[in-house]
Write a protein that holds these residues in place. Sequence first.
Motif, mmCIF file in Angstrom:
data_model
loop_
_atom_site.group_PDB
_atom_site.id
_atom_site.type_symbol
_atom_site.label_atom_id
_atom_site.label_comp_id
_atom_site.label_asym_id
_atom_site.label_seq_id
_atom_site.Cartn_x
_atom_site.Cartn_y
_atom_site.Cartn_z
ATOM 1 N N HIS A 176 -38.721 -23.735 64.008
ATOM 2 C CA HIS A 176 -39.133 -22.564 62.189
ATOM 3 C C HIS A 176 -40.408 -21.786 62.506
ATOM 4 O O HIS A 176 -40.525 -21.053 61.815
ATOM 5 C CB HIS A 176 -39.001 -23.797 61.637
ATOM 6 C CG HIS A 176 -37.560 -24.259 61.023
ATOM 7 N ND1 HIS A 176 -36.990 -22.808 60.482
ATOM 8 C CD2 HIS A 176 -37.270 -25.475 61.291
ATOM 9 C CE1 HIS A 176 -35.526 -23.579 60.077
ATOM 10 N NE2 HIS A 176 -35.944 -25.371 61.070
ATOM 11 N N GLU A 177 -41.521 -23.109 62.752
ATOM 12 C CA GLU A 177 -42.877 -21.986 62.573
ATOM 13 C C GLU A 177 -43.234 -20.858 63.808
ATOM 14 O O GLU A 177 -43.998 -20.296 63.294
ATOM 15 C CB GLU A 177 -43.915 -23.128 63.292
ATOM 16 C CG GLU A 177 -43.833 -24.198 62.436
ATOM 17 C CD GLU A 177 -45.086 -24.381 62.270
ATOM 18 O OE1 GLU A 177 -45.413 -25.418 64.303
ATOM 19 O OE2 GLU A 177 -46.760 -25.915 61.594
ATOM 20 N N SER A 178 -41.714 -20.968 64.468
ATOM 21 C CA SER A 178 -42.280 -19.450 65.930
ATOM 22 C C SER A 178 -41.321 -18.284 65.560
ATOM 23 O O SER A 178 -40.881 -18.099 66.288
ATOM 24 C CB SER A 178 -41.944 -20.114 67.233
ATOM 25 O OG SER A 178 -40.294 -20.937 67.277
ATOM 26 N N SER A 228 -40.852 -16.153 63.639
ATOM 27 C CA SER A 228 -41.630 -14.784 63.776
ATOM 28 C C SER A 228 -41.095 -13.676 63.596
ATOM 29 O O SER A 228 -39.761 -13.173 64.642
ATOM 30 C CB SER A 228 -43.556 -14.631 64.199
ATOM 31 O OG SER A 228 -43.229 -14.124 65.582
ATOM 32 N N TRP A 251 -44.350 -20.621 50.058
ATOM 33 C CA TRP A 251 -44.089 -19.371 51.638
ATOM 34 C C TRP A 251 -44.709 -18.554 52.116
ATOM 35 O O TRP A 251 -44.641 -17.535 52.358
ATOM 36 C CB TRP A 251 -42.942 -18.573 51.092
ATOM 37 C CG TRP A 251 -41.341 -19.383 50.649
ATOM 38 C CD1 TRP A 251 -40.696 -19.824 49.586
ATOM 39 C CD2 TRP A 251 -40.553 -20.006 51.711
ATOM 40 N NE1 TRP A 251 -39.830 -20.912 50.315
ATOM 41 C CE2 TRP A 251 -39.412 -21.138 51.617
ATOM 42 C CE3 TRP A 251 -40.465 -19.968 53.464
ATOM 43 C CZ2 TRP A 251 -38.665 -21.990 52.168
ATOM 44 C CZ3 TRP A 251 -39.769 -20.952 54.337
ATOM 45 C CH2 TRP A 251 -38.390 -21.522 53.845
ATOM 46 N N ASN A 261 -47.772 -19.226 55.643
ATOM 47 C CA ASN A 261 -47.415 -18.179 56.882
ATOM 48 C C ASN A 261 -46.902 -17.472 57.030
ATOM 49 O O ASN A 261 -45.111 -16.504 56.900
ATOM 50 C CB ASN A 261 -46.450 -19.531 57.688
ATOM 51 C CG ASN A 261 -46.028 -19.095 59.396
ATOM 52 O OD1 ASN A 261 -46.672 -17.763 59.788
ATOM 53 N ND2 ASN A 261 -45.434 -19.415 60.137
ATOM 54 N N ARG A 284 -43.422 -15.474 59.515
ATOM 55 C CA ARG A 284 -42.134 -16.387 59.635
ATOM 56 C C ARG A 284 -40.922 -15.207 59.447
ATOM 57 O O ARG A 284 -41.788 -14.430 58.105
ATOM 58 C CB ARG A 284 -42.293 -17.923 59.493
ATOM 59 C CG ARG A 284 -41.074 -17.892 59.412
ATOM 60 C CD ARG A 284 -41.154 -19.359 58.013
ATOM 61 N NE ARG A 284 -40.097 -20.222 59.161
ATOM 62 C CZ ARG A 284 -38.971 -19.859 58.413
ATOM 63 N NH1 ARG A 284 -38.463 -19.019 57.992
ATOM 64 N NH2 ARG A 284 -37.558 -21.081 58.986
ATOM 65 N N GLN A 285 -40.551 -14.683 59.690
ATOM 66 C CA GLN A 285 -39.241 -14.735 59.227
ATOM 67 C C GLN A 285 -38.546 -14.749 57.859
ATOM 68 O O GLN A 285 -38.865 -16.231 57.784
ATOM 69 C CB GLN A 285 -38.304 -14.501 60.285
ATOM 70 C CG GLN A 285 -38.040 -13.259 61.243
ATOM 71 C CD GLN A 285 -36.566 -13.118 62.292
ATOM 72 O OE1 GLN A 285 -35.817 -14.051 61.839
ATOM 73 N NE2 GLN A 285 -37.117 -12.595 62.863
#
Length: 524
Positions: free
Chosen positions: A343-345, A347, A437, A440, A443-444
């Motif tokens: 989830h964090e990656s 992007s 939200w 980050n 993030r997408q």
Amino acid sequence: MTALLTRPSGDGLHPEQGRPGQPPTDRETTLLGRPMPGDRVRALVVTLVLTAIGGFIRLQNLGFPTDKGTPVFDEKHYVPQAWQMLRNGGYEDNAGYELVVHPPLAKQLIAVGEWLFGYNGWGWRFSAAIAGTVIILLTIRIARRLTRSTLLGGIAGVLVICDGVLHLQSRMGMLDIFLVVFVLGAFGCLLMDREQVRERLAMAVRHGWIDETPYGPRLGFRWWRFGAGVLVGLATAVKWSGGYYVVAFGLLCIAFDVAARRAAGVRRPWVGMLRRDLAPALWGIGAIAVLVYLSSWWAWFASETATDRNYVQIHNEGGGAFGFVPDALRSLVSYTFAVLDFHESLSTPDGDPHPWESKPWTWPMGLRPMLYYYESGDAAAGCGRTECVRATMLVGTPAMWWLALPMLGWGLWRSVFRADWRYAAVLAAYFAGLLPWFVNLDRQMYFFYATPMAPFLILGLTLALGHILGRAASGFERRGTGLLVVALYIGLVVANFVWLWPILNGDSITNERWQAELWLPSWR
């Protein structure tokens, strides 16, 4: 009720301290507030009728549209996983489909519909439609409790029925509508817990227990708070963003307790909350939510082949200081960190954004909706013209969503300068779905992440409509004018929803009508 409220230790209560049969004191009146209206039968009828209407609207032609008989948009992730769960007994185990990045509960609920109707549009959307219908019922009852008005509760129900976001998400085999129903249910439990606490403190005031210690009495077991903990745990078992509500509702519960003790005249309300309420709140909301979340993985724990079920053995991860923890639980933790990294990656690639990506500052007004399905030409025939379009677009009804900023401004003013706890509670839930939200921004993100904000937008608008409507004692002319304004606004919302209907349901329309539906450049 008296058995549920524990007197603090101290001197015994003398008979003359009690005040049974006496008129309520100012403290009691402040604690109890305005009573609920006595029209229970009418309120039940209004609730059931509006819920039935909303349910029919959610369920009509539920199996359409599909992508040549297959799911559309992000249904393509969750619908096959739910089908696999149905065949496996509640868990995914397809090693070739590693994109299992959400907890299991919502997919298990989707699987219930697939069990009933098969692997088709009705099957993979039925549970979502039922959840969307329950949201209507919950919103009506919560709005009635917040406003002490059956009329305003019914108005909130109409607004929920006519919201494009809640309508379309109730007709998709995705996860977010299940998150909404559990979060909204938890919010309703917190409101009931607040009233129960105040009733118990009012009893302590009446019987003279309130001043026996500077901290106030213990309040006994609180089933409504326990229910809130269970429901936010279920919300987290749908998507991890449910964890934001564990924190938000825990803080809201503590704030309610401090305010209640202060209203009861407790000499040290903050210390009283810390001594009497904090630890039970951490257990009743925090710990219970964690236990419920872990229990949602029951099928995963019971299996031997579920995705990453034997993660620590496969990767030869030593237990170290945590060697006493069972391998299954350590595997779940490792699996969780792998999903968190995913989830964090997730992007946005430089120069190659997703065409319908959006950022959270656009969500309150729905400035960047999402196109879920689009067909033109022969596949979209039925509009009476040569060139037709069929589309479903996730768009919030502008007559409501475009009032989000005024609602938030008014709600903040009422919360700060009028100490209106109702707005404060609604805004706490609204911002729990929005503010995290911003942490980050690389993030997408997509507009459907804003789905949990929708019922709290509606509750905020309903509170504001109550002010426009005016008090019953305001006089015929003032009340009549307020009723006219509210009626005109509700008519505008319904008309707006009817206009959006074709692009919420995939009806065949002309290309000219399709272009007319796209009100803003950012909608294209």
